[in-house]
Write a protein that holds these residues in place. Structure first.
Motif, PDB file in Angstrom:
ATOM      1  N   SER A 308     -11.193  -8.102  -3.084  1.00  0.00           N
ATOM      2  CA  SER A 308     -10.995  -8.588  -1.654  1.00  0.00           C
ATOM      3  C   SER A 308     -10.262  -7.277  -1.229  1.00  0.00           C
ATOM      4  N   ASN A 309      -8.640  -7.664  -1.610  1.00  0.00           N
ATOM      5  CA  ASN A 309      -7.518  -6.760  -1.519  1.00  0.00           C
ATOM      6  C   ASN A 309      -7.777  -5.162  -1.320  1.00  0.00           C
ATOM      7  N   ILE A 310      -8.631  -5.151  -2.576  1.00  0.00           N
ATOM      8  CA  ILE A 310      -8.579  -4.110  -3.121  1.00  0.00           C
ATOM      9  C   ILE A 310      -9.952  -2.799  -2.268  1.00  0.00           C
ATOM     10  N   GLU A 311     -10.914  -4.068  -2.027  1.00  0.00           N
ATOM     11  CA  GLU A 311     -11.695  -3.080  -1.019  1.00  0.00           C
ATOM     12  C   GLU A 311     -10.813  -3.216   0.717  1.00  0.00           C
ATOM     13  N   ALA A 312     -10.466  -4.148   0.863  1.00  0.00           N
ATOM     14  CA  ALA A 312      -9.893  -3.668   2.179  1.00  0.00           C
ATOM     15  C   ALA A 312      -8.776  -2.839   2.502  1.00  0.00           C
ATOM     16  N   PHE A 383       6.211  -9.265  -3.371  1.00  0.00           N
ATOM     17  CA  PHE A 383       5.679 -10.419  -4.502  1.00  0.00           C
ATOM     18  C   PHE A 383       6.135 -11.257  -4.773  1.00  0.00           C
ATOM     19  N   PHE A 384       8.196 -10.804  -4.468  1.00  0.00           N
ATOM     20  CA  PHE A 384       9.129 -11.912  -5.786  1.00  0.00           C
ATOM     21  C   PHE A 384      10.421 -11.188  -5.168  1.00  0.00           C
ATOM     22  N   VAL A 385      11.119 -12.353  -5.464  1.00  0.00           N
ATOM     23  CA  VAL A 385      12.449 -11.832  -5.423  1.00  0.00           C
ATOM     24  C   VAL A 385      12.638 -11.078  -4.470  1.00  0.00           C
ATOM     25  N   ASP A 386      13.949 -10.605  -5.024  1.00  0.00           N
ATOM     26  CA  ASP A 386      14.357  -9.355  -4.028  1.00  0.00           C
ATOM     27  C   ASP A 386      13.990  -8.612  -2.444  1.00  0.00           C
ATOM     28  N   GLN A 387      12.213  -8.731  -3.340  1.00  0.00           N
ATOM     29  CA  GLN A 387      11.741  -7.570  -2.726  1.00  0.00           C
ATOM     30  C   GLN A 387      11.613  -7.968  -1.519  1.00  0.00           C
ATOM     31  N   PHE A 388      11.485  -9.283  -1.318  1.00  0.00           N
ATOM     32  CA  PHE A 388      11.147  -9.929   0.539  1.00  0.00           C
ATOM     33  C   PHE A 388      12.112  -9.701   1.008  1.00  0.00           C
ATOM     34  N   MET A 389      13.627 -10.318   0.207  1.00  0.00           N
ATOM     35  CA  MET A 389      15.485  -9.438   1.576  1.00  0.00           C
ATOM     36  C   MET A 389      15.640  -8.476   1.724  1.00  0.00           C
ATOM     37  N   LEU A 390      14.343  -7.206   0.787  1.00  0.00           N
ATOM     38  CA  LEU A 390      14.877  -5.750   0.983  1.00  0.00           C
ATOM     39  C   LEU A 390      14.143  -5.263   2.315  1.00  0.00           C
ATOM     40  N   MET A 391      12.921  -5.919   2.457  1.00  0.00           N
ATOM     41  CA  MET A 391      12.084  -5.287   3.229  1.00  0.00           C
ATOM     42  C   MET A 391      12.116  -6.048   4.145  1.00  0.00           C
ATOM     43  N   ASN A 392      13.255  -6.726   3.984  1.00  0.00           N
ATOM     44  CA  ASN A 392      13.114  -7.881   5.921  1.00  0.00           C
ATOM     45  C   ASN A 392      14.483  -6.830   6.406  1.00  0.00           C
ATOM     46  N   GLU A 396      14.677  -5.043   9.717  1.00  0.00           N
ATOM     47  CA  GLU A 396      15.596  -4.638  10.799  1.00  0.00           C
ATOM     48  C   GLU A 396      16.279  -3.267  10.822  1.00  0.00           C
ATOM     49  N   LYS A 397      16.283  -2.220   9.871  1.00  0.00           N
ATOM     50  CA  LYS A 397      16.881  -1.323  10.491  1.00  0.00           C
ATOM     51  C   LYS A 397      15.875   0.126  11.059  1.00  0.00           C
ATOM     52  N   GLY A 398      14.812  -0.802  11.309  1.00  0.00           N
ATOM     53  CA  GLY A 398      13.560   0.147  11.791  1.00  0.00           C
ATOM     54  C   GLY A 398      13.329   1.094  11.318  1.00  0.00           C
ATOM     55  N   VAL A 399      13.065   1.089   9.685  1.00  0.00           N
ATOM     56  CA  VAL A 399      12.603   1.932   9.051  1.00  0.00           C
ATOM     57  C   VAL A 399      11.279   1.850   8.351  1.00  0.00           C
ATOM     58  N   GLY A 400      11.296   0.543   8.222  1.00  0.00           N
ATOM     59  CA  GLY A 400       9.417  -0.201   8.391  1.00  0.00           C
ATOM     60  C   GLY A 400       9.614  -1.102   8.556  1.00  0.00           C
ATOM     61  N   ILE A 401       8.064  -1.675   7.678  1.00  0.00           N
ATOM     62  CA  ILE A 401       7.331  -2.895   8.232  1.00  0.00           C
ATOM     63  C   ILE A 401       6.683  -3.813   7.149  1.00  0.00           C
ATOM     64  N   LYS A 402       6.470  -5.149   6.900  1.00  0.00           N
ATOM     65  CA  LYS A 402       6.052  -5.288   6.309  1.00  0.00           C
ATOM     66  C   LYS A 402       5.202  -6.307   6.261  1.00  0.00           C
ATOM     67  N   LEU A 403       4.759  -6.550   5.070  1.00  0.00           N
ATOM     68  CA  LEU A 403       2.996  -7.212   5.427  1.00  0.00           C
ATOM     69  C   LEU A 403       2.780  -7.838   3.985  1.00  0.00           C
ATOM     70  N   GLU A 404       2.871  -9.117   4.160  1.00  0.00           N
ATOM     71  CA  GLU A 404       2.528  -9.519   2.646  1.00  0.00           C
ATOM     72  C   GLU A 404       0.976  -9.978   2.067  1.00  0.00           C
ATOM     73  N   LEU A 405       0.738  -9.872   1.168  1.00  0.00           N
ATOM     74  CA  LEU A 405      -0.207  -9.324   0.596  1.00  0.00           C
ATOM     75  C   LEU A 405      -1.652 -10.968   1.652  1.00  0.00           C
ATOM     76  N   SER A 406      -0.913 -11.454   1.622  1.00  0.00           N
ATOM     77  CA  SER A 406      -2.200 -12.330   2.076  1.00  0.00           C
ATOM     78  C   SER A 406      -2.198 -12.593   3.781  1.00  0.00           C
TER      79      SER A 406
END
Length: 517
Positions: A308-312, A383-392, A396-406
């Motif tokens: 379903s994720n791949i199709e979306a 997906f895990f560990v430092d990736q959430f903190m890094l994307m936050n 915060e720096k206004g250079v990207g957007i976080k979108l969780e898989l769910s």
């Protein structure tokens, strides 16, 4: 002509005299982390040094006169097949369970490493074999610290591609402030609430205690079994490691205090583009509307995201005018016309191309530094560990957007991509960071090579270690002094209150009752 030949011969002699035998000992079974280590190794070889690389992916580069691989074979395959460790299931765990999972991962990696033929190969080196420097990857702890003793204590420095973990920072006498630096296990921003700061403090110090207990018991027992009872403790051997080179970039990541024995060389693997293969070059050049690259690193497989994720994702891509290059690990039929899949993509070189407009990534440490270096906005799916903190931090720096898989649907992904492509603030902010990262006295790789050679010339860099490295935490942070002063204050306050009550009774007690009696 004769003078020219003599000059070339003289330069060759000087290089030969200055070349050193360097062992890079890397237990980390993650191909992406090896990209960082190999960039460092190549920088050292370009200066004429001989490199012996001992690690699970040591054959990523072919053997040569200057490069000698020792492979800890099949560790990655055995880890993924092991029932003792569930890498993919760790994303649903609590922070404390996640830490335990990580240290179980460390233990299992050490166990498999000690059982490998490559490990026996390095143990069988002649006892008088001389390495001028040992570089040990400290990301997974002390598995290979005993090689320091095995090769008669040459100068030793540590490296980690995993940013600057608080536990490693502490090992070098640098206690990171938990009041504004989110722990890599925490999904926090730099501006934390009081309750978040309490949790951040608890988690960071829990990991320090867990690391100490784990290394002093489980890992120590494994190491004694592998190297013999005459081996020094891993704690003592860690003290011989005089310098830490970490994948931290002050121009990009949160500013933080560091001691002189920790050198930030973040993004040393990021570099100007090398020549692309002909088919990729043609795709990049002909994509006049721009290119979007999607890659989830080496530990996450795009073909395992679920149907379903791949199709979306594909449905959202089909509605774009840009060409999409997707690192996808298996074949796929009926792709949209603008989507091209490859099992491998030269990520750094594609990010460097002027037609690249967006990077869809897992938000790992190496990928975020590469996209910052090349000035490409990022859509992060952590997906895990430092990736959430890094994307936050990227948000915060206004250079990207976080979108969780769910949260991924065709509509949500398409809207996010369009926001990143059409709102110029993202490209403007990331290009400013790119300019800062490149505007340095020397490149991170040149800095790393300098400090490696400095350690050889000066027999280590122990003169840079602060006294805090050898003090208990409660002493180095003056916690004992603060508690002592609080005790004095409490006692003084108690004496004052008692004295006031005593004087009050003496001055205002009624004598009439005593006379009546």
């Amino acid at each position: 002509m004769v003078l020219r030949v003599l000059l070339i011969f003289s330069v060759a002699l000087v290089k030969s005299a200055l070349s050193s035998n360097i062992l890079i000992a890397c237990p980390v079974p993650s191909p992406s982390h090896q990209i960082w280590n190999y960039a460092f190794a190549e920088g050292l070889m370009e200066k004429g040094h001989n490199i012996t690389m001992a690690g699970p992916d040591a054959r990523m580069r072919k053997p040569s006169d200057r490069y000698h691989p020792i492979v800890f074979e099949d560790i990655i395959v055995k880890l993924m097949a092991s029932k003792k460790f569930d890498f993919e299931g760790s994303s649903d765990q609590s922070v404390f369970q996640s830490m335990m999972t990580f240290y179980n991962y460390v233990y299992l990696t050490c166990e498999l490493l000690y059982e490998s033929d490559g490990f026996q190969q390095i143990l069988n080196y002649p006892k008088d074999y001389k390495f001028d420097l040992i570089i040990v990857d400290m990301t997974l702890g002390p598995c290979l610290y005993p090689l320091i003793q095995r090769f008669n204590y040459p100068p030793t420095i540590g490296i980690t591609a995993f940013l600057l973990p608080p536990n490693l920072s502490f090992s070098f006498g640098n206690y990171l402030p938990q009041s504004y630096l989110p722990h890599y296990h925490m999904n926090y921003l730099q501006n934390m609430t009081f309750s978040e700061r309490v949790m951040n403090f608890v988690v960071a110090n829990f990991e320090l205690a867990l690391k100490y207990v784990y290394e002093a018991n489980q890992i120590q027992k494994l190491a004694y079994k592998a190297f013999g009872e005459g081996m020094e403790s891993v704690r003592d051997l860690e003290n011989h490691i005089s310098l830490l080179l970490c994948n931290l970039s002050p121009a990009f990541q949160y500013p933080q205090p560091i001691t002189p024995n920790i050198i930030p060389v973040g993004g040393l693997h990021a570099r100007p583009a090398r020549k692309l293969s002909q088919d990729i070059q043609e795709i990049m050049d002909k994509s006049t509307n721009g290119v979007i690259i999607m890659s989830l690193g080496t530990n996450i497989r795009s073909d395992k995201l679920g149907k379903s994720n791949i199709e979306a994702i594909l449905s959202a891509f089909s509605k774009l005018k840009q060409t999409v290059l997707w690192k996808f690990e298996s074949d796929f039929d009926n792709l949209p016309k603008n989507v091209i899949i490859r099992k491998f993509l030269p990520q750094n070189d594609i990010l460097s191309h002027p037609n690249t407009k967006l990077f869809i990534s897992h938000g790992g440490g190496l990928s975020t530094l590469e996209t910052a270096y090349h000035g490409v906005p990022i859509l992060g799916i952590p997906f895990f560990v430092d990736q959430f903190m890094l994307m936050n931090a990227m948000v915060e720096k206004g250079v990207g957007i976080k979108l969780e898989l769910s949260d991924i649907t065709t509509e949500s992904l398409l809207n996010t991509i369009n926001e990143l492509l059409q709102n110029k603030k993202y490209s403007r902010n990331i290009q400013e960071i790119s300019y800062r990262m490149k505007d340095q006295l020397s490149t991170p790789l040149q800095t790393a090579v300098f400090w490696a050679e400095y350690a050889i010339r000066h027999n280590g860099t122990h003169h840079l270690s602060p006294k805090s490295r050898h003090l208990p935490l409660f002493v180095s942070t003056s916690t004992d002094v603060i508690l002592f002063l609080l005790l004095i204050f409490a006692l003084s306050l108690g004496v004052l209150v008692f004295s006031n009550r005593f004087l009050y009774k003496c001055l205002y007690s009624k004598p009439g009752k005593e006379k009546l009696n």
